[in-house]
Every structure is written in structure tokens, then in C-alpha cells.
Design a protein around this motif. Sequence first.
Motif, PDB file in Angstrom:
ATOM      1  N   ALA A 230      18.556  20.841  -4.371  1.00 57.24           N
ATOM      2  CA  ALA A 230      17.395  21.699  -4.562  1.00 57.24           C
ATOM      3  C   ALA A 230      16.303  21.167  -3.648  1.00 57.24           C
ATOM      4  O   ALA A 230      16.230  19.961  -3.393  1.00 57.24           O
ATOM      5  CB  ALA A 230      16.949  21.672  -6.018  1.00 57.24           C
ATOM      6  N   HIS A 231      15.471  22.073  -3.147  1.00 59.73           N
ATOM      7  CA  HIS A 231      14.447  21.681  -2.183  1.00 59.73           C
ATOM      8  C   HIS A 231      13.068  22.086  -2.686  1.00 59.73           C
ATOM      9  O   HIS A 231      12.899  23.179  -3.232  1.00 59.73           O
ATOM     10  CB  HIS A 231      14.698  22.353  -0.832  1.00 59.73           C
ATOM     11  CG  HIS A 231      16.079  22.125  -0.307  1.00 59.73           C
ATOM     12  ND1 HIS A 231      16.446  20.939   0.281  1.00 59.73           N
ATOM     13  CD2 HIS A 231      17.173  22.907  -0.305  1.00 59.73           C
ATOM     14  CE1 HIS A 231      17.716  21.016   0.641  1.00 59.73           C
ATOM     15  NE2 HIS A 231      18.175  22.202   0.283  1.00 59.73           N
ATOM     16  N   THR A 232      12.112  21.199  -2.484  1.00 60.56           N
ATOM     17  CA  THR A 232      10.722  21.520  -2.773  1.00 60.56           C
ATOM     18  C   THR A 232       9.894  21.237  -1.536  1.00 60.56           C
ATOM     19  O   THR A 232      10.224  20.367  -0.721  1.00 60.56           O
ATOM     20  CB  THR A 232      10.157  20.705  -3.953  1.00 60.56           C
ATOM     21  OG1 THR A 232      10.239  19.317  -3.653  1.00 60.56           O
ATOM     22  CG2 THR A 232      10.893  20.997  -5.239  1.00 60.56           C
ATOM     23  N   LEU A 233       8.826  21.987  -1.404  1.00 60.04           N
ATOM     24  CA  LEU A 233       7.902  21.818  -0.297  1.00 60.04           C
ATOM     25  C   LEU A 233       6.514  21.669  -0.891  1.00 60.04           C
ATOM     26  O   LEU A 233       6.094  22.494  -1.704  1.00 60.04           O
ATOM     27  CB  LEU A 233       7.943  23.039   0.630  1.00 60.04           C
ATOM     28  CG  LEU A 233       6.945  23.051   1.777  1.00 60.04           C
ATOM     29  CD1 LEU A 233       7.272  21.947   2.782  1.00 60.04           C
ATOM     30  CD2 LEU A 233       6.937  24.403   2.467  1.00 60.04           C
ATOM     31  N   THR A 234       5.825  20.613  -0.508  1.00 61.92           N
ATOM     32  CA  THR A 234       4.455  20.410  -0.947  1.00 61.92           C
ATOM     33  C   THR A 234       3.551  20.541   0.265  1.00 61.92           C
ATOM     34  O   THR A 234       3.770  19.880   1.282  1.00 61.92           O
ATOM     35  CB  THR A 234       4.271  19.018  -1.589  1.00 61.92           C
ATOM     36  OG1 THR A 234       5.226  18.866  -2.648  1.00 61.92           O
ATOM     37  CG2 THR A 234       2.875  18.845  -2.146  1.00 61.92           C
ATOM     38  N   ILE A 235       2.567  21.416   0.152  1.00 64.08           N
ATOM     39  CA  ILE A 235       1.573  21.592   1.201  1.00 64.08           C
ATOM     40  C   ILE A 235       0.226  21.334   0.559  1.00 64.08           C
ATOM     41  O   ILE A 235      -0.163  22.034  -0.383  1.00 64.08           O
ATOM     42  CB  ILE A 235       1.642  22.995   1.827  1.00 64.08           C
ATOM     43  CG1 ILE A 235       3.019  23.182   2.471  1.00 64.08           C
ATOM     44  CG2 ILE A 235       0.520  23.187   2.834  1.00 64.08           C
ATOM     45  CD1 ILE A 235       3.234  24.481   3.151  1.00 64.08           C
ATOM     46  N   GLY A 236      -0.456  20.305   1.074  1.00 64.04           N
ATOM     47  CA  GLY A 236      -1.673  19.866   0.401  1.00 64.04           C
ATOM     48  C   GLY A 236      -1.281  19.340  -0.963  1.00 64.04           C
ATOM     49  O   GLY A 236      -0.457  18.440  -1.065  1.00 64.04           O
ATOM     50  N   GLU A 237      -1.811  19.946  -2.000  1.00 65.06           N
ATOM     51  CA  GLU A 237      -1.466  19.532  -3.368  1.00 65.06           C
ATOM     52  C   GLU A 237      -0.627  20.584  -4.083  1.00 65.06           C
ATOM     53  O   GLU A 237      -0.361  20.464  -5.270  1.00 65.06           O
ATOM     54  CB  GLU A 237      -2.739  19.258  -4.156  1.00 65.06           C
ATOM     55  CG  GLU A 237      -3.526  18.085  -3.601  1.00 65.06           C
ATOM     56  CD  GLU A 237      -4.771  17.791  -4.399  1.00 65.06           C
ATOM     57  OE1 GLU A 237      -4.921  18.321  -5.514  1.00 65.06           O
ATOM     58  OE2 GLU A 237      -5.602  17.023  -3.907  1.00 65.06           O
ATOM     59  N   ARG A 238      -0.195  21.606  -3.371  1.00 68.37           N
ATOM     60  CA  ARG A 238       0.560  22.714  -3.982  1.00 68.37           C
ATOM     61  C   ARG A 238       2.050  22.545  -3.736  1.00 68.37           C
ATOM     62  O   ARG A 238       2.484  22.391  -2.598  1.00 68.37           O
ATOM     63  CB  ARG A 238       0.063  24.027  -3.381  1.00 68.37           C
ATOM     64  CG  ARG A 238       0.719  25.259  -3.892  1.00 68.37           C
ATOM     65  CD  ARG A 238       0.117  25.722  -5.212  1.00 68.37           C
ATOM     66  NE  ARG A 238       0.887  26.811  -5.761  1.00 68.37           N
ATOM     67  CZ  ARG A 238       0.614  28.087  -5.591  1.00 68.37           C
ATOM     68  NH1 ARG A 238      -0.422  28.448  -4.893  1.00 68.37           N
ATOM     69  NH2 ARG A 238       1.379  29.009  -6.145  1.00 68.37           N
ATOM     70  N   LEU A 239       2.832  22.572  -4.816  1.00 68.93           N
ATOM     71  CA  LEU A 239       4.276  22.414  -4.733  1.00 68.93           C
ATOM     72  C   LEU A 239       4.957  23.769  -4.821  1.00 68.93           C
ATOM     73  O   LEU A 239       4.583  24.608  -5.638  1.00 68.93           O
ATOM     74  CB  LEU A 239       4.770  21.517  -5.875  1.00 68.93           C
ATOM     75  CG  LEU A 239       6.258  21.213  -5.838  1.00 68.93           C
ATOM     76  CD1 LEU A 239       6.487  19.738  -5.994  1.00 68.93           C
ATOM     77  CD2 LEU A 239       6.971  21.990  -6.916  1.00 68.93           C
ATOM     78  N   PHE A 240       5.968  23.973  -3.970  1.00 61.74           N
ATOM     79  CA  PHE A 240       6.734  25.208  -3.959  1.00 61.74           C
ATOM     80  C   PHE A 240       8.207  24.876  -4.110  1.00 61.74           C
ATOM     81  O   PHE A 240       8.717  24.015  -3.400  1.00 61.74           O
ATOM     82  CB  PHE A 240       6.538  25.961  -2.632  1.00 61.74           C
ATOM     83  CG  PHE A 240       5.116  26.336  -2.359  1.00 61.74           C
ATOM     84  CD1 PHE A 240       4.581  27.512  -2.862  1.00 61.74           C
ATOM     85  CD2 PHE A 240       4.305  25.509  -1.596  1.00 61.74           C
ATOM     86  CE1 PHE A 240       3.260  27.852  -2.611  1.00 61.74           C
ATOM     87  CE2 PHE A 240       2.986  25.841  -1.340  1.00 61.74           C
ATOM     88  CZ  PHE A 240       2.465  27.019  -1.847  1.00 61.74           C
ATOM     89  N   ARG A 241       8.896  25.579  -5.004  1.00 66.57           N
ATOM     90  CA  ARG A 241      10.349  25.471  -5.100  1.00 66.57           C
ATOM     91  C   ARG A 241      10.942  26.455  -4.110  1.00 66.57           C
ATOM     92  O   ARG A 241      10.559  27.619  -4.070  1.00 66.57           O
ATOM     93  CB  ARG A 241      10.840  25.809  -6.500  1.00 66.57           C
ATOM     94  CG  ARG A 241      10.541  24.736  -7.508  1.00 66.57           C
ATOM     95  CD  ARG A 241      11.174  25.110  -8.826  1.00 66.57           C
ATOM     96  NE  ARG A 241      10.886  24.120  -9.830  1.00 66.57           N
ATOM     97  CZ  ARG A 241      11.323  24.186 -11.061  1.00 66.57           C
ATOM     98  NH1 ARG A 241      12.065  25.205 -11.445  1.00 66.57           N
ATOM     99  NH2 ARG A 241      11.041  23.256 -11.924  1.00 66.57           N
ATOM    100  N   LEU A 242      11.883  25.985  -3.320  1.00 62.78           N
ATOM    101  CA  LEU A 242      12.490  26.828  -2.297  1.00 62.78           C
ATOM    102  C   LEU A 242      13.807  27.405  -2.787  1.00 62.78           C
ATOM    103  O   LEU A 242      14.509  26.787  -3.607  1.00 62.78           O
ATOM    104  CB  LEU A 242      12.715  26.014  -1.018  1.00 62.78           C
ATOM    105  CG  LEU A 242      11.454  25.381  -0.424  1.00 62.78           C
ATOM    106  CD1 LEU A 242      11.817  24.550   0.804  1.00 62.78           C
ATOM    107  CD2 LEU A 242      10.420  26.432  -0.071  1.00 62.78           C
ATOM    108  N   ARG A 243      14.149  28.569  -2.279  1.00 58.62           N
ATOM    109  CA  ARG A 243      15.420  29.205  -2.630  1.00 58.62           C
ATOM    110  C   ARG A 243      16.580  28.308  -2.238  1.00 58.62           C
ATOM    111  O   ARG A 243      16.519  27.592  -1.247  1.00 58.62           O
ATOM    112  CB  ARG A 243      15.576  30.532  -1.882  1.00 58.62           C
ATOM    113  CG  ARG A 243      14.628  31.585  -2.307  1.00 58.62           C
ATOM    114  CD  ARG A 243      14.909  32.865  -1.546  1.00 58.62           C
ATOM    115  NE  ARG A 243      13.830  33.801  -1.777  1.00 58.62           N
ATOM    116  CZ  ARG A 243      13.328  34.600  -0.879  1.00 58.62           C
ATOM    117  NH1 ARG A 243      13.822  34.604   0.355  1.00 58.62           N
ATOM    118  NH2 ARG A 243      12.349  35.413  -1.176  1.00 58.62           N
ATOM    119  N   SER A 244      17.653  28.417  -2.977  1.00 60.68           N
ATOM    120  CA  SER A 244      18.838  27.613  -2.661  1.00 60.68           C
ATOM    121  C   SER A 244      19.440  28.024  -1.324  1.00 60.68           C
ATOM    122  O   SER A 244      20.109  27.226  -0.668  1.00 60.68           O
ATOM    123  CB  SER A 244      19.878  27.732  -3.773  1.00 60.68           C
ATOM    124  OG  SER A 244      20.253  29.085  -3.948  1.00 60.68           O
TER     125      SER A 244
END
Length: 88
Positions: free
Chosen positions: A3-17
Motif C-alpha cells: 500500500a502506498h501513501t503520499l504526504t505533501i506538507g502535512e496532508r496524507l493521501f492514500r494512493l490507489r493500489s
Amino acid sequence: MQAHTLTIGERLFRLRSSCDVAELAATLTAAVRQGGGMVDLPVVGEVSVQVLVSPGVSVVLETHEVDPSAIIDPSVPVPWLAADDLDF
């Protein structure tokens, strides 16, 4: 399973598989090198997200190994993936 997550600044995003992580990393890098730009994020769920990526903004791309049983096992107190994380 990954599973992949992306954090930009202080905001976390879960990425599609299905996200091509190498392509996303290249797109983020290109935006920074160009002095900034909007990048479409392949996030889970029924939402569209664009972020402004520019020099000086913290960008962290993480890959997590996830036990597939954590997705559907009701005994796991906090499953890694929510129902809207699954790509149908």
C-alpha cells in the motif's frame, strides 16, 4: 501486498493500489524542478485530488507491506485499508 501513501506538507493521501509509483515520483520531481505545478493524485475513493507541488514543500512517498488478512479480518482492531480503498 503493498500500500502506498503520499504526504505533501502535512496532508496524507492514500494512493490507489493500481498507482504507478515510479511514474508519480517522476511527475512530482518534474513539478518541483519546473518551479512548481499542479499534480493529479491517484487517490482511493470517489474523489479527484490535485496538489500544488513546489520547491520547499515536503513530499514523502511511502510504501507499506500490508498483510492481506488485515483488509477483511474483523479481529484486526484498525485495518490498514478502509472499504473505499479497494479498487473495483
